[in-house]
Write a protein that holds these residues in place. Sequence first.
Motif, PDB file in Angstrom:
ATOM      1  N   GLN A  38      -1.513  75.997 -13.511  1.00 39.69           N
ATOM      2  CA  GLN A  38      -1.248  75.473 -12.174  1.00 39.69           C
ATOM      3  C   GLN A  38      -1.798  74.060 -12.057  1.00 39.69           C
ATOM      4  O   GLN A  38      -3.019  73.866 -12.169  1.00 39.69           O
ATOM      5  CB  GLN A  38      -1.843  76.389 -11.093  1.00 39.69           C
ATOM      6  CG  GLN A  38      -1.475  75.976  -9.685  1.00 39.69           C
ATOM      7  CD  GLN A  38      -2.016  76.927  -8.630  1.00 39.69           C
ATOM      8  OE1 GLN A  38      -3.015  77.608  -8.837  1.00 39.69           O
ATOM      9  NE2 GLN A  38      -1.340  77.003  -7.487  1.00 39.69           N
ATOM     10  N   LYS A  42       0.719  72.573  -6.851  1.00 38.34           N
ATOM     11  CA  LYS A  42       1.988  73.055  -7.392  1.00 38.34           C
ATOM     12  C   LYS A  42       1.925  74.569  -7.556  1.00 38.34           C
ATOM     13  O   LYS A  42       0.849  75.171  -7.493  1.00 38.34           O
ATOM     14  CB  LYS A  42       2.270  72.416  -8.766  1.00 38.34           C
ATOM     15  CG  LYS A  42       2.470  70.920  -8.710  1.00 38.34           C
ATOM     16  CD  LYS A  42       3.753  70.556  -8.019  1.00 38.34           C
ATOM     17  CE  LYS A  42       4.011  69.069  -8.082  1.00 38.34           C
ATOM     18  NZ  LYS A  42       5.232  68.692  -7.320  1.00 38.34           N
ATOM     19  N   GLY A  43       3.079  75.193  -7.770  1.00 41.74           N
ATOM     20  CA  GLY A  43       3.107  76.610  -8.032  1.00 41.74           C
ATOM     21  C   GLY A  43       2.669  76.928  -9.441  1.00 41.74           C
ATOM     22  O   GLY A  43       2.784  76.097 -10.341  1.00 41.74           O
ATOM     23  N   PRO A  44       2.153  78.135  -9.669  1.00 38.20           N
ATOM     24  CA  PRO A  44       1.790  78.544 -11.028  1.00 38.20           C
ATOM     25  C   PRO A  44       3.019  78.565 -11.935  1.00 38.20           C
ATOM     26  O   PRO A  44       4.095  78.972 -11.528  1.00 38.20           O
ATOM     27  CB  PRO A  44       1.212  79.950 -10.828  1.00 38.20           C
ATOM     28  CG  PRO A  44       0.834  80.023  -9.377  1.00 38.20           C
ATOM     29  CD  PRO A  44       1.826  79.164  -8.664  1.00 38.20           C
TER      30      PRO A  44
ATOM     31  N   PHE B  91       3.641  80.910  -1.728  1.00 41.87           N
ATOM     32  CA  PHE B  91       4.503  80.794  -2.893  1.00 41.87           C
ATOM     33  C   PHE B  91       5.546  81.903  -2.890  1.00 41.87           C
ATOM     34  O   PHE B  91       5.218  83.078  -2.715  1.00 41.87           O
ATOM     35  CB  PHE B  91       3.685  80.899  -4.189  1.00 41.87           C
ATOM     36  CG  PHE B  91       2.763  79.746  -4.425  1.00 41.87           C
ATOM     37  CD1 PHE B  91       1.392  79.916  -4.293  1.00 41.87           C
ATOM     38  CD2 PHE B  91       3.256  78.509  -4.791  1.00 41.87           C
ATOM     39  CE1 PHE B  91       0.525  78.849  -4.522  1.00 41.87           C
ATOM     40  CE2 PHE B  91       2.397  77.443  -5.011  1.00 41.87           C
ATOM     41  CZ  PHE B  91       1.036  77.623  -4.874  1.00 41.87           C
ATOM     42  N   GLY B 105       7.931  79.186  -7.098  1.00 44.30           N
ATOM     43  CA  GLY B 105       8.309  77.920  -6.501  1.00 44.30           C
ATOM     44  C   GLY B 105       7.097  77.018  -6.356  1.00 44.30           C
ATOM     45  O   GLY B 105       5.968  77.415  -6.685  1.00 44.30           O
TER      46      GLY B 105
END
Lengths: 110, 113
Positions: A38, A42-44, B91, B105
Motif C-alpha cells: 500500500q 492508495k488502495g492495497p 475501499f 480500488g
Amino acid sequence: QKEVEQDPGPLSVPEGAIVSLNCTYSNSAFQYFMWYRQYSRKGPELLMYTYSSGNKEDGRFTAQVDKSSKYISLFIRDSQPSDSATYLCAMSGTGNQFYFGTGTSLTVIP
Amino acid sequence: EPEVTQTPSHQVTQMGQEVILRCVPISNHLYFYWYRQILGQKVEFLVSFYNNEISEKSEIFDDQFSVERPDGSNFTLKIRSTKLEDSAMYFCASSPTDSYGYTFGSGTRLTVV
C-alpha cells in the motif's frame, strides 16, 4: 482477541538488502494468506497469494506460510527504493472476510 | 490492466447527512466488498456481496450502512446518517472467486465534520 499481529515498524534498509516481513495469527482456520503493498493514500495492491502452507516465489518476492507455527513471511530480495511502502498481510478462512495486519512501513534508502 | 474504480476520491459531509460511495468493480468479477481504514489503523472488513445479496457483514456494518448493485456495473455503499467516527478511507474491492485475493480500488476518503 487480535486475529493478526504485524510489527508496524518502521523498517529502514539500504538498497539491495534482503527484507523480511512477518505476521503471526491466532485462528487455525485461516488457510488463504496474502501480502498487499500500500502506497500512501492508495488502495492495497495484491502482491502474493498463498493457499495453506509452503513457499511461493514471484520475481524478487517470496512468501512463506508455516501453519504449524501460525506464522507467515514475505521476503524481498535486492530491495529497491520503489519498494518503499506499507506491506499488509491478510488472511482468511472459509468465509469471504479477510483479516488484515496493521501493516509494516518499509523505506529502502538509495 | 483491469481496475476497480471508486468515486469520489474525497467527500466531505456534515454529521447526520447521508452519503453514497460509488464503485465500479472489475467486469468479470462476481464478489464485491467494502472495507474501511481509519487513519493509522487496520483495514477493516465491512461487507461482502455476491449474487445480489450480502454474504457476510461485520459488526461495524450496522443499520446505518447499506449496499446495493443498482445495475450491472456499479456497487454502492450508503451511510444513512453519518457520524464523526465514520471518517475513514473506504475501499471497494472485487474478486473473481470467494477465495482469491481481492483487487482494491484507490479508495474514497470520507471526512465527516
